[in-house]
Structure formats: C-alpha cells, structure tokens
Design an enzyme around this catalytic site. Sequence first.
Site, PDB file in Angstrom:
ATOM      1  CG  ASP A  72      -1.734  50.893   8.997  1.00 30.73           C
ATOM      2  OD1 ASP A  72      -2.366  51.732   8.350  1.00 30.73           O
ATOM      3  OD2 ASP A  72      -2.021  49.672   9.012  1.00 30.73           O
ATOM      4  CB  THR A 102      -9.637  56.055   5.099  1.00 27.37           C
ATOM      5  OG1 THR A 102      -8.385  56.190   4.437  1.00 27.37           O
ATOM      6  CG2 THR A 102     -10.754  56.199   4.062  1.00 27.37           C
ATOM      7  CB  ILE A 110      -5.816  59.258   3.818  1.00 22.50           C
ATOM      8  CG1 ILE A 110      -5.793  60.342   2.741  1.00 22.50           C
ATOM      9  CG2 ILE A 110      -6.596  59.751   5.058  1.00 22.50           C
ATOM     10  CD1 ILE A 110      -7.190  60.800   2.283  1.00 22.50           C
ATOM     11  CG  ASP A 111      -2.919  55.941   9.497  1.00 22.61           C
ATOM     12  OD1 ASP A 111      -3.468  54.854   9.272  1.00 22.61           O
ATOM     13  OD2 ASP A 111      -2.528  56.299  10.624  1.00 22.61           O
ATOM     14  CG  ASP A 124      -1.849  54.796   5.227  1.00 24.70           C
ATOM     15  OD1 ASP A 124      -2.694  55.222   4.413  1.00 24.70           O
ATOM     16  OD2 ASP A 124      -2.154  54.167   6.255  1.00 24.70           O
ATOM     17  CD  GLU A 176      -4.605  51.467   3.326  1.00 22.92           C
ATOM     18  OE1 GLU A 176      -4.318  52.592   3.747  1.00 22.92           O
ATOM     19  OE2 GLU A 176      -5.593  50.818   3.718  1.00 22.92           O
TER      20      GLU A 176
HETATM   21  P1  2AM Z   1      -6.415  53.423   7.382  1.00 21.69           P
HETATM   22  O1  2AM Z   1      -7.280  54.546   7.778  1.00 21.69           O
HETATM   23  O2  2AM Z   1      -5.239  53.829   6.542  1.00 21.69           O
HETATM   24  O3  2AM Z   1      -7.148  52.263   6.774  1.00 21.69           O
HETATM   25  C1  2AM Z   1      -7.742  52.686  12.861  1.00 21.69           C
HETATM   26  O4  2AM Z   1      -8.771  52.224  12.059  1.00 21.69           O
HETATM   27  C2  2AM Z   1      -6.400  52.444  12.224  1.00 21.69           C
HETATM   28  O5  2AM Z   1      -6.304  51.104  11.730  1.00 21.69           O
HETATM   29  C3  2AM Z   1      -6.115  53.344  11.049  1.00 21.69           C
HETATM   30  O6  2AM Z   1      -4.764  53.704  11.140  1.00 21.69           O
HETATM   31  C4  2AM Z   1      -6.406  52.465   9.850  1.00 21.69           C
HETATM   32  O7  2AM Z   1      -5.690  52.857   8.690  1.00 21.69           O
HETATM   33  C5  2AM Z   1      -5.931  51.129  10.341  1.00 21.69           C
HETATM   34  N1  2AM Z   1      -6.501  49.990   9.664  1.00 21.69           N
HETATM   35  C6  2AM Z   1      -5.785  48.932   9.229  1.00 21.69           C
HETATM   36  N2  2AM Z   1      -6.571  48.047   8.618  1.00 21.69           N
HETATM   37  C7  2AM Z   1      -7.824  48.543   8.641  1.00 21.69           C
HETATM   38  C8  2AM Z   1      -9.085  48.079   8.153  1.00 21.69           C
HETATM   39  N3  2AM Z   1      -9.209  46.935   7.505  1.00 21.69           N
HETATM   40  N4  2AM Z   1     -10.181  48.842   8.361  1.00 21.69           N
HETATM   41  C9  2AM Z   1     -10.076  50.015   9.026  1.00 21.69           C
HETATM   42  N5  2AM Z   1      -8.912  50.501   9.513  1.00 21.69           N
HETATM   43  C10 2AM Z   1      -7.778  49.781   9.319  1.00 21.69           C
HETATM   44 CA    CA Z   2      -3.405  53.257   7.682  1.00 23.85          CA
HETATM   45 CA    CA Z   3      -4.823  54.556   4.453  1.00 24.35          CA
HETATM   46 CA    CA Z   4      -7.422  51.767   4.592  1.00 18.21          CA
END
Ligand code: 2AM
Ligand code: CA
Ligand code: CA
Ligand code: CA
Length: 283
Positions: A228, A99, A96-97, A94, A74
Amino acid sequence: NHFSTKEEDEFFLFALNVVREAGNIVKTAFAKPVGTVYTKASATDFVTETDRAVEELLIGKLSARFPDHKFIGEEGASTGKKYEFTDAPTWIIDPIDGTTNFVHRVPFLGICVGLTIGKQLRAGIVYNPITDELYSAQTGRGAFKNGFQIHASSAKSLKEAVICQSQGIHNIREKGQAWLDLMLENQRKLILAGIHGNRSFGAASINMVYLAEGSIDAYVECGLHSWDMAASVVIVREAGGTVIDPAGAPFDLMSRKVLCAGTPELAKEFSELLKHMDFAPEI
Ligand code: 2AM
Ligand code: CA
Ligand code: CA
Ligand code: CA
C-alpha cells in the site's frame, strides 16, 4: 547497492511501460460491469479478477525481463504465498490500490509498483488509469506527475491544513471496538485543533500522491501493508514531504503504519496530537 544509475534507470523505465499496460486493463474493466467480487479475510475485504490479472501481468513481465529480481504482491500474499524481504532488487506491488473504489466505481485508485534494493526504497510508480494521472519518482531525483515536477505543501501547522485521516474500517476486524473509539477521538482532536478539513480518498496511494502534489497537507493511516505504501513513500519523499511513523519514530515499510506531511513541523504537531495503537509488523 551494486547497481549503476543506468541499470536502475532501465528497471524504472521498463516498469513504467508495464504499469501503463496494466492501466489499459484496469481502465477497460472500469467501463464494464464489475463481475464477480470475491471477499478475502472479511466482508469488506474485496478482490476481483482484474486485481489478479493486473498482478499477474506486472509480475510476469518484470520477472521475465529481470529474472534475478524478487517480488512482494498483495494478491499473491493473500493466497498464502510467502514472501521474503531481502537485499535483492524487490518489486513491491499492489495491482489495484482502492479495490473498494474499483468495485463501487469511484475513480480513485492506483496501480502501485515500488522498488527496493538493499531493502532501501529506490523508485515508485502510482498510476490512476481512470484519470490518467501517472506519478513517479526515483530516489534523489524528484517526483513527477505526467512528466511535471510536483511538490508537497509548505503548511507548518494543523491550523492551515487539510488532513487525511483514513477511516480504516478494516482495522476494526483486527482491533475491535477499541479502534473505532481511538479513531473518533483522534478525529475530534483534529477538528478542535482547527484543521481546514478532513479528506480521505479510499486508497492509501491516492491519499499519498495527493499529499505529494500539495492538495492535502498531512496523512495518517494504520493497518497498511508494504504494497500500500512502498511506491507512494518514494513519491512523497521526492516531492519534499516528510514520512514518519505515526508515533514519531523513523518510518518502517513493514510496520503497518504511516504518517506523512508536507513539512517536518506539521508531521511533528500531527503525530504528537494523535493517540496510537500498534500493529504487528509484517515480515
Ligand atoms: P486495497 O484497496 O489494495 O485493499 C483504504 O481501504 C485503503 O486501505 C486502501 O488503500 C486499501 O487497499 C487498504 N487496505 C488494507 N487492508 C485492507 C483491508 N483488509 N480491507 C480494505 N482495505 C484495506
Ligand atoms: Ca492497497
Ligand atoms: Ca490492492
Ligand atoms: Ca485488498
């Protein structure tokens, strides 16, 4: 796929150790002040030094050990790095899924590492170092949490289901007000269909591993990326769950959307109830 079971086991076991190491970094950082939070594409699209450090660690160690393997990550992607999705062994990462949860100190997040060979998912690891829950699976060999086998639920109808319909706040940036209307309409239909509840944990991977262990019965989300979903899809399937496209088609890792359920019957009922919106495929 030209690799033997022994070789694939070696890939998987090595990755498990690197993920545990990455977990130490995230756990240590979680106990300290969050530091600088950078925004990427929008005001709610965050990245921290920890996201970057973990991705570097994972890709650094895996590429040193397996120099022929490819990577999709990512944070590399978000700095403009172009990835190809090929038949070569490819680690989809990913760091940190969740964040937003990490930034707000909500303990639902997953370090996600998936492996494809010949574009087919072969292994998945999702680790929440805050709760010390390690979920893992290899295709055809079951899904495990901290070494114990897990199974998705047997619920066949929305009337006996806790579902997870993620809010997808980030989708409003891409789709505008129409997204909000669609999401609320779907939420209303679900409530009227008699669901037991709607729970969403703020991380796609955590939603999916909770489905894999039977805590929630069905999950739908749009606007996701391959990193994700890759690792968690293996875990859900190996736990006996069904993974499809929200419109009922076969699942495609690059299609930006997913629907999971414990049973094919529930997946069908859920997908037929939802209104849909397409996202441009990723690669
Ligand atoms: P992330 O934390 O790795 O960004 C809920 O927000 C879920 O949607 C999380 O798994 C998050 O992954 C993902 N997600 C994907 N695109 C995002 C974006 N643009 N902003 C926030 N969350 C996103
Ligand atoms: Ca994610
Ligand atoms: Ca992430
Ligand atoms: Ca992200």
